[in-house]
Design a protein around this motif. Structure first.
Motif, PDB file in Angstrom:
ATOM      1  N   LEU A 110       7.078   6.506  16.822  1.00 24.39           N
ATOM      2  CA  LEU A 110       7.812   6.117  15.361  1.00 24.39           C
ATOM      3  C   LEU A 110       6.240   5.580  14.572  1.00 24.39           C
ATOM      4  CD1 LEU A 110      10.063   5.410  13.494  1.00 24.39           C
ATOM      5  CD2 LEU A 110       9.941   3.285  14.489  1.00 24.39           C
ATOM      6  N   THR A 111       6.320   6.231  13.417  1.00 23.20           N
ATOM      7  CA  THR A 111       5.222   5.851  12.401  1.00 23.20           C
ATOM      8  C   THR A 111       5.877   5.078  11.544  1.00 23.20           C
ATOM      9  OG1 THR A 111       3.638   7.418  13.077  1.00 23.20           O
ATOM     10  CG2 THR A 111       3.041   6.356  11.201  1.00 23.20           C
ATOM     11  N   ILE A 112       5.449   3.877  11.039  1.00 28.17           N
ATOM     12  CA  ILE A 112       5.909   3.081   9.746  1.00 28.17           C
ATOM     13  C   ILE A 112       4.456   3.044   9.082  1.00 28.17           C
ATOM     14  CG2 ILE A 112       6.939   1.009   8.627  1.00 28.17           C
ATOM     15  CD1 ILE A 112       8.831   2.808  10.478  1.00 28.17           C
ATOM     16  N   MET A 113       4.662   3.671   7.596  1.00 31.13           N
ATOM     17  CA  MET A 113       3.629   3.432   6.780  1.00 31.13           C
ATOM     18  C   MET A 113       4.044   2.573   5.400  1.00 31.13           C
ATOM     19  SD  MET A 113       1.675   7.294   7.113  1.00 31.13           S
ATOM     20  CE  MET A 113       3.053   8.082   6.785  1.00 31.13           C
ATOM     21  N   GLY A 114       5.177   2.190   5.256  1.00 29.65           N
ATOM     22  CA  GLY A 114       5.457   1.701   4.229  1.00 29.65           C
ATOM     23  C   GLY A 114       5.227   0.137   4.267  1.00 29.65           C
ATOM     24  N   THR A 115       4.022  -0.287   4.393  1.00 33.42           N
ATOM     25  CA  THR A 115       3.692  -1.491   4.774  1.00 33.42           C
ATOM     26  C   THR A 115       2.743  -2.115   3.697  1.00 33.42           C
ATOM     27  OG1 THR A 115       2.037  -1.140   6.043  1.00 33.42           O
ATOM     28  CG2 THR A 115       4.068  -1.616   7.044  1.00 33.42           C
ATOM     29  N   ALA A 116       2.418  -3.596   3.679  1.00 32.44           N
ATOM     30  CA  ALA A 116       1.395  -3.974   2.898  1.00 32.44           C
ATOM     31  C   ALA A 116       1.696  -4.013   1.509  1.00 32.44           C
ATOM     32  CB  ALA A 116       0.003  -3.602   3.133  1.00 32.44           C
ATOM     33  N   ASN A 117       3.017  -4.048   1.105  1.00 31.29           N
ATOM     34  CA  ASN A 117       3.566  -4.150  -0.156  1.00 31.29           C
ATOM     35  C   ASN A 117       2.932  -2.896  -0.884  1.00 31.29           C
ATOM     36  OD1 ASN A 117       4.773  -5.123  -2.256  1.00 31.29           O
ATOM     37  ND2 ASN A 117       3.025  -6.299  -3.227  1.00 31.29           N
ATOM     38  N   GLY A 118       2.720  -1.830  -0.389  1.00 32.38           N
ATOM     39  CA  GLY A 118       2.325  -0.371  -0.938  1.00 32.38           C
ATOM     40  C   GLY A 118       0.743  -0.118  -1.092  1.00 32.38           C
ATOM     41  N   VAL A 119       0.232  -1.049  -0.489  1.00 37.94           N
ATOM     42  CA  VAL A 119      -1.360  -1.124  -0.475  1.00 37.94           C
ATOM     43  C   VAL A 119      -1.658   0.314   0.233  1.00 37.94           C
ATOM     44  CG1 VAL A 119      -3.426  -2.006   0.325  1.00 37.94           C
ATOM     45  CG2 VAL A 119      -1.713  -3.495  -0.906  1.00 37.94           C
ATOM     46  N   ILE A 120      -1.218   0.317   1.550  1.00 34.99           N
ATOM     47  CA  ILE A 120      -1.528   1.351   2.374  1.00 34.99           C
ATOM     48  C   ILE A 120      -1.427   2.829   1.666  1.00 34.99           C
ATOM     49  CG2 ILE A 120      -1.098   2.677   4.489  1.00 34.99           C
ATOM     50  CD1 ILE A 120      -0.529  -0.027   5.607  1.00 34.99           C
ATOM     51  N   TYR A 121      -0.142   2.949   1.064  1.00 30.96           N
ATOM     52  CA  TYR A 121       0.113   4.162   0.234  1.00 30.96           C
ATOM     53  C   TYR A 121      -0.935   4.610  -0.931  1.00 30.96           C
ATOM     54  CZ  TYR A 121       4.207   6.277   2.644  1.00 30.96           C
ATOM     55  OH  TYR A 121       4.849   7.141   3.386  1.00 30.96           O
ATOM     56  N   ARG A 122      -1.220   3.448  -1.382  1.00 35.57           N
ATOM     57  CA  ARG A 122      -2.107   3.465  -2.637  1.00 35.57           C
ATOM     58  C   ARG A 122      -3.403   4.087  -2.115  1.00 35.57           C
ATOM     59  NH1 ARG A 122      -0.593  -2.060  -5.656  1.00 35.57           N
ATOM     60  NH2 ARG A 122       1.575  -1.455  -6.284  1.00 35.57           N
TER      61      ARG A 122
END
Length: 201
Positions: A149-161
């Motif tokens: 399982l991979t969870i990337m929706g962390t750090a209040n959107g910082v990672i996705y940005r």
């Protein structure tokens, strides 16, 4: 039944994933990252396995990688069926070893203990009930099997940005693209160690 949130999110990702599928260079790079070492497994670990790629995305790049690495079968699951035309472009070459299924991780249409390896990357945060989704994924994993399982929706959107910025650089800057393409696991680790000031012994 999928919520409006899940359906809208699927539409956004569909557009992005179709662009990736249309670019052979990007698609090949994505599939090259899905290796045994990425999952911490010995070489050849996917050979002969029945694998579920839950939330495979329209281009099903991980499904492609698993099949290319010798999986006996890969079931690629995603919401609705509008994505299947895109996935078939790459997965059709694998014939009956590749199965496309319309469904939700919140109510998987499979029997208990159906798969040796279950892969779910970046999906659960985009559902209305991540806990139920994780329970479903565990339910269909065979005893002794693996669930990744991979969870990337962390750090209040910082990672996705950060990820989105790097994607834009990769697509628009030829020098940056070459640098990324020449990264290996060892050079990437060195770069991360340097970034965080790690001093190895």
């Amino acid at each position: 039944m999928e919520s409006a949130f899940e359906i809208e999110t699927r539409a956004v990702f569909d557009r992005h994933q179709r662009q990736q599928e249309d670019d052979d260079h990007i698609f090949d790079r994505l599939t090259s990252l899905i290796g045994d070492d990425y999952f911490g497994l010995p070489s050849g670990s996917f050979r002969g396995l029945d694998i579920l790629d839950a939330g495979c995305g329209s281009n099903a790049n991980a499904s492609y990688a698993f099949l290319n690495k010798g999986a006996r079968s890969v079931t690629s699951l995603e919401l609705g069926d509008a994505w299947m035309d895109c996935a078939r472009k790459r997965l059709g070459r694998f014939g009956a070893r590749s199965v496309l299924v319309a469904g939700s991780v919140l109510d998987l249409p499979f029997d208990h203990r159906s798969f040796d390896f279950v892969h779910c990357a970046g999906v659960l945060p985009h559902t209305s009930d991540p806990q139920k989704g994780s329970q479903e994924l565990v339910r269909v994993t065979r005893p002794g099997g693996s669930f990744f399982l991979t969870i990337m929706g962390t750090a209040n959107g910082v990672i996705y940005r950060c990820i989105n910025h790097l994607r834009e650089l990769y697509q628009g800057d030829e020098q940056f693209r070459r640098s990324v393409d020449n990264l290996s696991a060892a050079t990437a680790r060195q770069a991360v160690d340097w970034l965080f000031g790690y001093q190895g012994s």
